[in-house]
Design an enzyme around this catalytic site. Structure first.
Site, PDB file in Angstrom:
ATOM      1  N   LYS A   1      -1.055  -1.785  -4.656  1.00  0.00           N
ATOM      2  CA  LYS A   1      -1.811  -0.549  -4.927  1.00  0.00           C
ATOM      3  C   LYS A   1      -0.786   0.539  -5.199  1.00  0.00           C
ATOM      4  O   LYS A   1      -0.391   1.282  -4.306  1.00  0.00           O
ATOM      5  CB  LYS A   1      -2.604  -0.135  -3.677  1.00  0.00           C
TER       6      LYS A   1
ATOM      7  N   PHE B   1     -10.256  -0.516  -0.753  1.00  0.00           N
ATOM      8  CA  PHE B   1      -9.956  -1.330   0.413  1.00  0.00           C
ATOM      9  C   PHE B   1     -10.486  -2.743   0.178  1.00  0.00           C
ATOM     10  O   PHE B   1     -11.670  -2.928  -0.080  1.00  0.00           O
ATOM     11  CB  PHE B   1     -10.566  -0.731   1.683  1.00  0.00           C
TER      12      PHE B   1
ATOM     13  N   ASP C   1       0.861  -1.177   0.000  1.00  0.00           N
ATOM     14  CA  ASP C   1       0.000   0.000   0.000  1.00  0.00           C
ATOM     15  C   ASP C   1       0.903   1.234   0.000  1.00  0.00           C
ATOM     16  O   ASP C   1       1.411   1.621  -1.043  1.00  0.00           O
ATOM     17  CB  ASP C   1      -0.914  -0.106   1.227  1.00  0.00           C
TER      18      ASP C   1
ATOM     19  N   ASP D   1      -8.332  -8.480   6.354  1.00  0.00           N
ATOM     20  CA  ASP D   1      -9.444  -8.203   7.263  1.00  0.00           C
ATOM     21  C   ASP D   1      -9.942  -6.764   7.170  1.00  0.00           C
ATOM     22  O   ASP D   1      -9.278  -5.885   6.622  1.00  0.00           O
ATOM     23  CB  ASP D   1      -9.000  -8.436   8.714  1.00  0.00           C
TER      24      ASP D   1
HETATM   25  P1  5GP Z   1       1.750  -0.349   3.855  1.00  0.00           P
HETATM   26  O1  5GP Z   1       2.751  -0.424   4.964  1.00  0.00           O
HETATM   27  O2  5GP Z   1       2.304  -0.746   2.509  1.00  0.00           O
HETATM   28  O3  5GP Z   1       1.035   0.957   3.822  1.00  0.00           O
HETATM   29  O4  5GP Z   1       0.589  -1.324   4.221  1.00  0.00           O
HETATM   30  C1  5GP Z   1       0.696  -2.631   4.137  1.00  0.00           C
HETATM   31  C2  5GP Z   1      -0.266  -3.301   5.094  1.00  0.00           C
HETATM   32  O5  5GP Z   1      -1.480  -2.573   5.251  1.00  0.00           O
HETATM   33  C3  5GP Z   1      -0.655  -4.623   4.521  1.00  0.00           C
HETATM   34  O6  5GP Z   1       0.200  -5.637   4.985  1.00  0.00           O
HETATM   35  C4  5GP Z   1      -2.063  -4.801   5.021  1.00  0.00           C
HETATM   36  O7  5GP Z   1      -2.010  -5.440   6.275  1.00  0.00           O
HETATM   37  C5  5GP Z   1      -2.603  -3.423   5.208  1.00  0.00           C
HETATM   38  N1  5GP Z   1      -3.451  -3.027   4.062  1.00  0.00           N
HETATM   39  C6  5GP Z   1      -3.151  -2.169   3.069  1.00  0.00           C
HETATM   40  N2  5GP Z   1      -4.153  -2.049   2.194  1.00  0.00           N
HETATM   41  C7  5GP Z   1      -5.127  -2.874   2.617  1.00  0.00           C
HETATM   42  C8  5GP Z   1      -6.437  -3.218   2.115  1.00  0.00           C
HETATM   43  O8  5GP Z   1      -6.928  -2.761   1.068  1.00  0.00           O
HETATM   44  N3  5GP Z   1      -7.140  -4.120   2.860  1.00  0.00           N
HETATM   45  C9  5GP Z   1      -6.665  -4.672   4.008  1.00  0.00           C
HETATM   46  N4  5GP Z   1      -7.439  -5.534   4.649  1.00  0.00           N
HETATM   47  N5  5GP Z   1      -5.437  -4.378   4.504  1.00  0.00           N
HETATM   48  C10 5GP Z   1      -4.684  -3.493   3.815  1.00  0.00           C
END
Ligand code: 5GP
Ligand code: MG
Length: 174
Positions: free
Chosen positions: A129, A150, A101, A157
């Site tokens: 994403k 999302f 993300d 979850d």
């Molecule tokens: P980042 O550190 O890249 O911002 O986020 C990664 C973490 O955020 C992922 O491992 C996941 O746990 C959570 N995350 C990011 N986007 C989503 C989403 O669309 N749905 C869900 N359930 N978790 C997400």
């Protein structure tokens, strides 16, 4: 309040096909010692991935990395546990997460593994994403490129619900 999309965004059958392709690609391009999977979101992806890789020499270990509170936006603060118990020095590691993300989780974990003496680290995520990225990070193996939505199911979850569903769904605000 949120509700699930009327139809899955990615069906279980599509997920299986793509996970098999990634497993084949990893087998072909990366010889590694340990799979390091991030709980809880990547649990289902990881178990399917290892089944398709079917390599008796791959070790597997799990760490817990949490950045989300109970909402759909990252809290921005990453809590990591279980990494100190793993013998990382000199190892080639495949780091697995459910979704990329902002990129903070994977870039922080990669940095921690380097500090701990990993000799080669490659990263694998089921979904990416790209539009949400705030740090310069790219995964080596990506299952699906998705829009800024999302998603839940297949390990992911919303406030601990939806994880055990076999398909991937989007959550819509009601
Ligand atoms: P980042 O550190 O890249 O911002 O986020 C990664 C973490 O955020 C992922 O491992 C996941 O746990 C959570 N995350 C990011 N986007 C989503 C989403 O669309 N749905 C869900 N359930 N978790 C997400
Ligand atoms: Mg996660």
């Amino acid at each position: 309040m949120y509700k699930m999309s009327a139809k899955p965004m990615i069906t279980a059958a599509k997920i299986q096909d793509r996970v098999q392709e990634i497993a084949t690609e990893i087998n072909r391009t990366f010889d590694f010692d340990i799979i390091l999977s991030t709980l809880t979101g990547a649990f289902m992806f990881t178990t399917d991935l290892v089944r398709f890789m079917a390599n008796a020499k791959h070790r597997i270990t799990f760490i817990k990395a949490t950045s989300y509170g109970s909402g759909t936006e990252s809290s921005g603060v990453l809590k990591v546990s279980g990494i100190d118990d793993i013998d990382i020095k000199g190892k080639r590691i495949l780091l697995v997460d459910d979704i990329l993300d902002t990129g903070k989780t994977m870039s922080t974990l990669t940095h921690m593994l380097k500090e701990a003496g990993a000799v080669d680290i490659r990263t694998c995520v089921l979904m990416n994403k790209e539009a949400r990225r705030t740090v310069d990070f790219h995964a080596d193996y990506v299952g699906f490129e998705i829009e800024n939505q999302f998603v839940v199911g297949y390990g992911l979850d919303y406030d601990q619900d939806y994880r055990t569903l076999p398909d991937i769904w989007t959550l819509e605000e009601t």
